[in-house]
Design a protein around this motif. Structure first.
Motif, PDB file in Angstrom:
ATOM      1  N   GLY A   1      23.965 -45.481  15.730  1.00 43.18           N
ATOM      2  CA  GLY A   1      25.160 -46.297  15.389  1.00 43.18           C
ATOM      3  C   GLY A   1      24.572 -47.047  13.751  1.00 43.18           C
ATOM      4  N   ASP A   2      25.182 -48.445  13.658  1.00 42.05           N
ATOM      5  CA  ASP A   2      24.434 -49.402  12.477  1.00 42.05           C
ATOM      6  C   ASP A   2      23.242 -49.478  12.206  1.00 42.05           C
ATOM      7  OD1 ASP A   2      24.453 -50.904  10.333  1.00 42.05           O
ATOM      8  OD2 ASP A   2      26.170 -51.668  10.774  1.00 42.05           O
ATOM      9  N   TYR A   3      22.451 -48.693  11.336  1.00 39.10           N
ATOM     10  CA  TYR A   3      21.070 -48.964  11.341  1.00 39.10           C
ATOM     11  C   TYR A   3      20.621 -50.169  10.436  1.00 39.10           C
ATOM     12  CZ  TYR A   3      22.443 -46.010   7.367  1.00 39.10           C
ATOM     13  OH  TYR A   3      23.198 -45.520   5.941  1.00 39.10           O
ATOM     14  N   PHE A   4      21.549 -50.703   9.950  1.00 37.90           N
ATOM     15  CA  PHE A   4      21.162 -51.846   8.883  1.00 37.90           C
ATOM     16  C   PHE A   4      20.242 -52.998   9.921  1.00 37.90           C
ATOM     17  CE2 PHE A   4      23.892 -52.049   5.014  1.00 37.90           C
ATOM     18  CZ  PHE A   4      23.732 -50.528   4.791  1.00 37.90           C
ATOM     19  N   GLY A   5      20.633 -53.159  10.836  1.00 38.93           N
ATOM     20  CA  GLY A   5      19.954 -54.176  11.658  1.00 38.93           C
ATOM     21  C   GLY A   5      18.644 -53.861  12.275  1.00 38.93           C
ATOM     22  N   ILE A   6      18.591 -52.582  12.405  1.00 35.10           N
ATOM     23  CA  ILE A   6      17.038 -51.898  12.801  1.00 35.10           C
ATOM     24  C   ILE A   6      16.101 -52.259  11.571  1.00 35.10           C
ATOM     25  CG2 ILE A   6      15.848 -49.999  13.565  1.00 35.10           C
ATOM     26  CD1 ILE A   6      18.611 -49.083  15.026  1.00 35.10           C
ATOM     27  N   LEU A   7      16.628 -51.796  10.584  1.00 30.88           N
ATOM     28  CA  LEU A   7      15.879 -52.004   9.286  1.00 30.88           C
ATOM     29  C   LEU A   7      15.489 -53.250   8.888  1.00 30.88           C
ATOM     30  CD1 LEU A   7      17.095 -49.942   5.881  1.00 30.88           C
ATOM     31  CD2 LEU A   7      15.900 -52.023   5.823  1.00 30.88           C
ATOM     32  N   VAL A   8      16.388 -54.268   8.774  1.00 31.45           N
ATOM     33  CA  VAL A   8      16.149 -55.671   8.593  1.00 31.45           C
ATOM     34  C   VAL A   8      14.992 -55.850   9.806  1.00 31.45           C
ATOM     35  CG1 VAL A   8      16.887 -57.912   8.237  1.00 31.45           C
ATOM     36  CG2 VAL A   8      18.103 -55.867   7.491  1.00 31.45           C
TER      37      VAL A   8
ATOM     38  N   ASP B   1      31.170 -45.903   8.026  1.00 30.28           N
ATOM     39  CA  ASP B   1      30.720 -45.116   9.147  1.00 30.28           C
ATOM     40  C   ASP B   1      29.208 -44.671   8.979  1.00 30.28           C
ATOM     41  OD1 ASP B   1      33.103 -45.161  10.635  1.00 30.28           O
ATOM     42  OD2 ASP B   1      33.770 -43.512   9.333  1.00 30.28           O
ATOM     43  N   GLY B   2      28.515 -45.053   7.791  1.00 29.67           N
ATOM     44  CA  GLY B   2      27.459 -44.599   7.226  1.00 29.67           C
ATOM     45  C   GLY B   2      27.038 -43.411   6.573  1.00 29.67           C
ATOM     46  N   ILE B   3      26.083 -43.371   5.859  1.00 29.89           N
ATOM     47  CA  ILE B   3      25.839 -42.176   4.830  1.00 29.89           C
ATOM     48  C   ILE B   3      25.327 -40.866   5.514  1.00 29.89           C
ATOM     49  CG2 ILE B   3      25.670 -43.909   2.749  1.00 29.89           C
ATOM     50  CD1 ILE B   3      22.448 -43.345   3.159  1.00 29.89           C
TER      51      ILE B   3
END
Length: 276
Positions: free
Chosen positions: A221-228, A213-215
């Motif tokens: 929501g999921d921020y990994f995709g935005i970060l990458v 669910d994220g830190i």
């Protein structure tokens, strides 16, 4: 079968080299075989092509999980309580891993001779000559937040992250970056898992950052995709087609440094305990 989408192992090797993958590299693989095309030899040919490129001195790392869903089931229980019946869930160790594929590969890498799965719920496996320096050491300590050491060793080895048609949010290494990010508060979970200790199965409580669910309670929501995406738009990484799949090769250390700064900037406003 669409004849115009047939992809051979030799073509994959050529495309991977064009993307920048090299002999001797340590690479963490995420793949979508469907995106690559109709691969002659099936999903196994994708893994073989990556191994062909990195060669006998390289290492391919792959996320796997427990077929018993130890993490997902164990976190349903409170600390000290088993989420699964103790006679059902099996321990997750180098020689006794009951694994579940994560991704499209049919030949799960941990079934390969010499592969070393780590973590009781999920692990990073596969390698050749250099594989042992990527392995986690020992069973996790009870109720202790700990970084994912195999991912730390990916950084120490100057490794790469390879997305073959996989979504940008699939980058497992960023969970290690979450440990490094300096934030006032991070969500954590505790789950029960059986581990092998001294030849015997032992149930332990394991606490780690919340990778489901994220830190933090990020509104998007999921921020990994935005970060990458931001990492690539900043001019880092290499992009090219592998087969028919949009693929990305990223330097793990560059991504880790960028990701840490991104998290400390973007997640800080949401880094506080949830009320209630």
């Amino acid at each position: 079968m669409e004849s115009n989408r047939v992809v051979t192992r030799s073509r994959l090797v050529s495309d991977l080299r064009r993307l920048g993958l090299e002999t001797g590299q340590v690479v963490m693989l995420h793949e979508s075989v469907r995106a690559i095309g109709w691969v002659v030899g099936g999903p196994d040919a994708v893994l073989d092509a990556v191994l062909d490129v990195v060669g006998p001195t390289g290492t391919v790392m792959k996320l796997i999980g427990s077929e018993d869903g130890t993490y997902e089931n164990g976190r349903l229980a409170g600390p000290g309580e088993a989420g699964l019946p103790r006679g059902v869930s099996r321990f997750f160790g180098p020689d006794h891993a009951s694994v579940q594929r994560v991704g499209d590969l049919v030949r799960v890498p941990s079934h390969e001779a010499g592969s070393l799965p780590q973590q009781p719920s999920r692990g990073v496996v596969r390698g050749r000559r250099s594989r042992r320096r990527m392995a986690d050491g020992g069973a996790p300590a009870p109720a202790r937040i700990r970084p994912r050491f195999a991912l730390e060793r990916l950084l120490q080895a100057g490794g790469k992250v390879l997305l073959l048609g996989a979504l940008l949010d699939a980058v497992t290494m960023l969970h290690h970056t979450e440990y490094a990010a300096d934030l006032p508060y991070k969500r954590a979970v505790v789950y029960r898992a059986p581990v092998l200790a001294g030849g015997l199965r032992e149930w332990v409580d394991i606490e780690e950052l919340d990778s489901s669910d994220g830190i933090v309670k990020w509104p998007g929501g999921d921020y990994f995709g935005i970060l990458v995406r931001d990492f690539l738009e900043a001019g880092f990484g290499r992009r090219a087609k592998v087969g028919f799949a949009d693929s990305v090769l990223m330097d793990a250390n560059q991504l880790h440094r960028f990701g840490r700064a991104w998290m400390e900037r973007e997640l800080r406003p949401y880094s506080y305990p949830s009320e209630g």
